[in-house]
Every structure is written in C-alpha cells, then in structure tokens.
Design an enzyme around this catalytic site. Structure first.
Site, short mmCIF file in Angstrom:
data_model
loop_
_atom_site.label_atom_id
_atom_site.label_comp_id
_atom_site.label_asym_id
_atom_site.label_seq_id
_atom_site.Cartn_x
_atom_site.Cartn_y
_atom_site.Cartn_z
N LYS A 155 -0.80 12.18 2.82
CA LYS A 155 0.00 12.40 4.04
C LYS A 155 0.64 13.96 4.08
CE LYS A 155 1.24 7.81 5.48
NZ LYS A 155 2.01 6.94 5.97
N LYS A 179 -11.28 4.98 4.62
CA LYS A 179 -10.77 3.83 4.94
C LYS A 179 -10.68 3.49 6.45
CE LYS A 179 -6.01 3.42 4.71
NZ LYS A 179 -4.69 3.34 4.08
N LYS A 193 -5.73 3.44 11.83
CA LYS A 193 -5.28 3.70 12.98
C LYS A 193 -5.30 5.20 13.40
CE LYS A 193 -1.30 1.20 11.22
NZ LYS A 193 -0.64 0.13 11.14
P1 TYM Z 1 0.49 -0.32 6.35
O1 TYM Z 1 1.60 -0.55 7.30
O2 TYM Z 1 -0.16 0.94 6.08
O3 TYM Z 1 -0.62 -1.36 6.21
C1 TYM Z 1 -0.16 -2.90 6.09
C2 TYM Z 1 -1.18 -3.66 5.17
O4 TYM Z 1 -2.51 -3.46 5.59
C3 TYM Z 1 -3.30 -3.04 4.29
N1 TYM Z 1 -4.50 -2.22 4.87
C4 TYM Z 1 -5.56 -2.33 4.67
N2 TYM Z 1 -6.12 -3.33 3.80
C5 TYM Z 1 -7.57 -3.23 3.63
N3 TYM Z 1 -8.47 -2.23 4.39
C6 TYM Z 1 -7.86 -1.24 5.07
N4 TYM Z 1 -8.56 -0.34 5.52
C7 TYM Z 1 -6.27 -1.32 5.19
N5 TYM Z 1 -5.36 -0.52 5.78
C8 TYM Z 1 -4.43 -1.06 5.56
C9 TYM Z 1 -2.17 -2.16 3.31
O5 TYM Z 1 -2.72 -2.13 2.26
C10 TYM Z 1 -0.86 -3.22 3.64
O6 TYM Z 1 -1.17 -4.25 2.90
N6 TYM Z 1 3.62 0.73 2.49
C11 TYM Z 1 3.11 -0.14 3.34
C12 TYM Z 1 4.09 -1.07 4.11
C13 TYM Z 1 5.29 -1.51 3.02
C14 TYM Z 1 5.06 -2.60 2.26
C15 TYM Z 1 6.45 -2.78 1.66
C16 TYM Z 1 4.06 -3.36 1.80
C17 TYM Z 1 6.86 -1.13 3.29
N7 TYM Z 1 7.29 -1.82 2.45
C18 TYM Z 1 6.67 -3.50 0.77
C19 TYM Z 1 4.40 -4.31 0.77
C20 TYM Z 1 5.65 -4.29 0.26
C21 TYM Z 1 2.03 0.36 4.27
O7 TYM Z 1 2.15 1.40 4.65
O8 TYM Z 1 1.22 -0.55 4.85
#
Ligand code: TYM
Length: 341
Positions: free
Chosen positions: A121, A203, A206
């Site tokens: 990032k 990956k 969005k």
């Molecule tokens: P975020 O918002 O980017 O994504 C949410 C969830 O989707 C999963 N994910 C994917 N899984 C498979 N293939 C993909 N291409 C893909 N893109 C996204 C992510 O692994 C995630 O599980 N840091 C986290 C949000 C967060 C969080 C937490 C998660 C904040 N606090 C506490 C667990 C526990 C994030 O940015 O996810």
C-alpha cells in the site's frame, strides 16, 4: 442479543471484519463472507465493518458513509443474521481505538515494517504513507483481541496480520498472564485467494484497474457471464488443475467453492469440452449463486433506518464485551481507574 452474551461461554468465538471501501468482490465473498455466514451455527459470531481501517487510505467522506451502510446491507444479504450474530460498525465501539493505542505500545517498529500489506500500500499510495497505514495491524489485533476471539475467518492475504496478532497476544500474555485468547486463523481450503480474471497472477481486488478482472457481488447476470467469458486462460484446451495454468486453476477453485465439486470431479465433467463451455458454466454458476444476494440487497436498501437500528443494537452489545477486555487491559498495564477505584 443477551443470549449472545450469555451463550459465549459455551460456543467458541468467531470474529472477522471487512473494510467498506466500495463494492465487495467475489474474492471477499469466497475468501471470507460466505464462510462467516456458514459459521454462525457453530460459533458465537461477531462481524464488523472496519471503517477505522478504511481511512488509512484517503476516502471521500460522503462515499465512505454510503459504502459503510451498503456494506451492512450486503453482509445481511449474504446471510449474516443479526438474531444470531453481532453485526456493527467499528467506529461505533470506541474501545477498538482505545485498545489499539495500548497494543501500538507493545508492537515493534521492526515487525510492522515487515508487513507485506504496508509495503504494497505504501508503494501504491506513495503520496500518503501515513502512520495509520503503518500501525494498521495493531488496530486489527485490537478488533480481534477485544472479543477474546478463538477463530478469525479470513482470506489468505490476511494471514500475516493474524500472525502478528498472535505475536502481540502472546507477548502481552507473557507480561500479564491470561490477558488474551490467542486466535487461530480460519483460511478456507478452496478460494482462499481468488485471482483477477484478467491477470490470474494478481489477487482479485476492487482496486483492479481493469474492471473486467473483478466480479462485484452486485454485478448483474449479464455482467458476470461476460466477465467470465473473457477470463484470461492459456493456450491449451484442457480443463485440468495443474501448476502454470493460473487462469484455469482460478476458475476451477471458484467453481469448486460454489458447486462443492472437487477438482477431479470438475476435470471429469469437462473432459473433451473446450474452455468456452467451462467458462460459461462457471459464469452461470456464479451468477445463479449471487442473484438472491443482489435481490435481498435491493430489498434491504429500501429501509436504511432498519439497517441503522441493527448496527446500533450490534454496537451496544459489542461494547459490553469490548469494555470488559479493555478494563482488564487498562488495569494490567497500570492505568489508575477513573474515580480511583
Ligand atoms: P478486506 O476488507 O480487504 O477484505 C475482507 C476479507 O476478504 C478477504 N479477501 C479475499 N479472499 C480471497 N481472495 C481475494 N481475492 C480476497 N480479497 C479479499 C480478506 O482476506 C478478508 O478476510 N484487514 C482486513 C479487515 C479487518 C479484519 C479485522 C479482518 C480489519 N480488522 C479483524 C479480520 C479480523 C481487510 O482489509 O480485509
């Protein structure tokens, strides 16, 4: 809601969050949200929309508010049931920020510097490498440790953040015994990393500059099928799961996650058929699975007050859990309690 609090002792606690940064993708759904919905019977589940995390990248305020409410509707449409699980917005429970500060002071500069998400990032948003982006994992650890979560269902990209959360929990437990439950990641066997349909070595995200690479959960049937038809594959014509066939492997894992078929069954089903038939079958399967979600989302968005009420109730119950842990932490680290007692 009170049943959730009193039942906590019996079932294990599952927690996860998602950022409200635009549409939710097929990656978010298969890597995380679909599993969240399925875990609700076996765990006491806590799910939050991570708006505090979202501002580590600059957001347009009105869009963030809109995306946050829409994310709540999407999660409900995906099957998150507020009667069984807690659903709330992270900024509505100030204990997340409060614990994050304490955890920041028990997290090392060196370990934060090794986070691949920070490196990615800060390369992508080179004009805004803010301190929040750097300390993001401490906030994420706070989200998890506040609720003494046992299991955290996430996609494979979050594995490193789970590892640092475990390190922080173990470090603090070493100083202050039994402070935190050390959480286990739950990463699905299939579709833990859904790849871009146009760039199968990246990956699905969005922020993919090529919108054809990313399926949004609210895409129409036509859009979904079109995107799968134009998915990048290889020059062979055999539907088999094999190293080097990234495009086909990705489509097979998506198809497998929805149909429940394993790779051998899929290979058999498409033996002697071309990629065209296979892509169409995957596209149709995904479109059929997402249609009821889109319809339920449209229904839910007609009543925003109902969505806000769910979040308010969720935050109230979540706060009761969260402050229990926060008070314990404040006491252990040596803060004089408010009022002296
Ligand atoms: P975020 O918002 O980017 O994504 C949410 C969830 O989707 C999963 N994910 C994917 N899984 C498979 N293939 C993909 N291409 C893909 N893109 C996204 C992510 O692994 C995630 O599980 N840091 C986290 C949000 C967060 C969080 C937490 C998660 C904040 N606090 C506490 C667990 C526990 C994030 O940015 O996810």
């Amino acid at each position: 809601m009170s049943e959730i609090v009193s039942a906590t002792k019996k079932k294990k606690i599952c927690l996860s969050c998602i950022q409200p940064t635009g549409v939710i993708t097929l990656g978010n759904y298969l890597g995380a949200v679909k599993n969240w919905a399925e875990m609700q019977d076996d765990y006491n589940c806590i799910f939050a929309v991570a708006d505090l995390h979202a501002i580590t990248v600059r957001q347009e305020p009105a869009a963030l508010r809109k995306n946050t409410r829409e994310m709540v509707a999407i999660l409900l449409a995906c099957g998150i049931d507020p009667e069984r699980s807690l659903l709330f917005i992270q900024s509505h429970v100030p204990a997340h920020s409060q614990l994050a500060w304490v955890l920041n002071c028990y997290t090392q500069f060196g370990e934060l510097s090794r986070m691949t998400q920070f490196k990615d990032k800060s390369a992508r948003y080179a004009d805004n490498i803010n301190a929040g982006l750097f300390t993001y994992p401490a906030l994420m650890a706070a989200d998890i440790l506040l609720y003494q979560a046992d299991v955290v269902p996430v996609g494979a990209d979050q594995k490193q953040h789970l590892e640092i959360t475990r390190d922080i929990a173990n470090r603090m437990n070493g100083l202050y015994p039994n402070l935190f439950t050390v959480p286990e990641p739950f990463i699905p066997k299939k579709a833990a990393r859904v790849m871009s349909l146009q760039n199968p070595d990246k990956k699905m995200s969005k922020s993919d500059p090529n919108p054809k690479g990313c399926i949004a959960i609210l895409d129409t049937e036509d859009q979904i099928i079109k995107k799968f038809k134009s998915a990048v594959t290889d020059s062979e014509a055999q539907v088999v799961y094999r190293e080097g066939k990234d495009g086909i492997n990705n489509l097979m894992s998506i198809y497998s996650a929805f149909s429940g078929k394993d790779y051998a069954e899929i290979e058999k089903e498409f033996e002697g058929k071309g990629y065209g038939d296979f892509k169409l079958a995957v596209g149709q399967t995904v479109a059929d699975a997402l249609k009821p979600i889109r319809e339920e989302y449209d229904r839910l968005m007609k009543d925003p007050a109902h969505l806000d009420e769910i979040c308010k109730n969720g935050a109230e119950t979540a706060s009761r859990f969260a402050y229990r842990t926060l008070n314990k932490v404040y006491k252990k680290v040596g803060f004089l309690p408010y009022g002296g007692k």
